[in-house]
Design an enzyme around this catalytic site. Structure first.
Site, short mmCIF file in Angstrom:
data_model
loop_
_atom_site.label_atom_id
_atom_site.label_comp_id
_atom_site.label_asym_id
_atom_site.label_seq_id
_atom_site.Cartn_x
_atom_site.Cartn_y
_atom_site.Cartn_z
N HIS A 65 -4.11 4.23 8.99
CA HIS A 65 -5.33 5.06 8.06
C HIS A 65 -5.37 4.18 6.85
CE1 HIS A 65 -3.63 8.88 10.13
NE2 HIS A 65 -4.43 8.08 10.75
N TYR A 132 3.66 11.47 -0.13
CA TYR A 132 2.76 10.38 -0.87
C TYR A 132 2.05 11.09 -1.85
CZ TYR A 132 -0.11 11.68 3.36
OH TYR A 132 -0.98 12.37 4.13
#
Length: 183
Positions: A65, A132
């Site tokens: 991604h 994250y």
């Protein structure tokens, strides 16, 4: 310019965050990053606005991604294979892949700048929790991704038949996104 806690990787802008672990009979404590150090080394302002937590079972592969934001990633537990790909069309390291095996003996964080794509593959027999921090809000409109098995990238995945989402099964190859780079 490296410092003792932040190292530059071979892909331009990718940083390895490795602060010390302080252990005692209760367990351990670790700071993941210091914003002032990160911004100085990265040369960018980083203002985290959203923190995400991903939980993946053994054999899961997520990615590759490439959303348009800077992020700091940190796998909390288990063992994970991480592959980072430079998908910045104007970069001197375009198409370069860098991989990391992260586990309890070498747990590090990564600063992944805008324009790099990342993926994780759980290689432990236990699930992995992965956090994250990103500097833009996710709204679903930015879903750039690349095929996990793109032959041009030739990533040596540690699992040959990973568990993959339907979305990731249909991601385009890098040459489909950047045909001018493969003439």
């Amino acid at each position: 310019m490296d410092n003792k806690y932040i190292k530059k990787a071979s892909i331009s802008g990718l940083l390895i965050l490795e602060r010390p672990i302080h252990k005692d009979d209760r367990g351990f404590f670790r700071e993941i990053f210091h914003l002032d150090e990160l911004e100085k080394i990265a040369g960018v302002k980083f203002s985290g606005v959203q923190m995400n937590h991903s939980h993946s079972d053994p054999g899961v592969l997520r990615g590759i991604h490439a959303e348009r934001w800077n992020k700091i990633v940190y796998p909390l537990n288990g063992q994970v294979f991480v592959a980072i790909v430079d998908v910045r069309g104007d970069s001197s390291t375009f198409g370069k892949v860098e991989t990391f095996d992260i586990n309890d003996s070498n747990r590090v964080g990564l600063f992944i700048p805008n324009g790099l794509a990342n993926s994780i593959c759980v290689t432990s027999e236990t699930s992995v929790d992965y956090i994250y921090l990103i500097d833009a809000y996710y709204d679903g409109s930015d879903t750039r991704a690349i095929a996990w098995d793109d032959p041009d990238l030739a990533i040596n995945w540690p699992i040959k038949n990973p568990i993959i989402s339907e979305r990731d099964k249909n991601n385009p190859k890098l040459r489909d996104l950047f045909p001018e780079k493969f003439k």
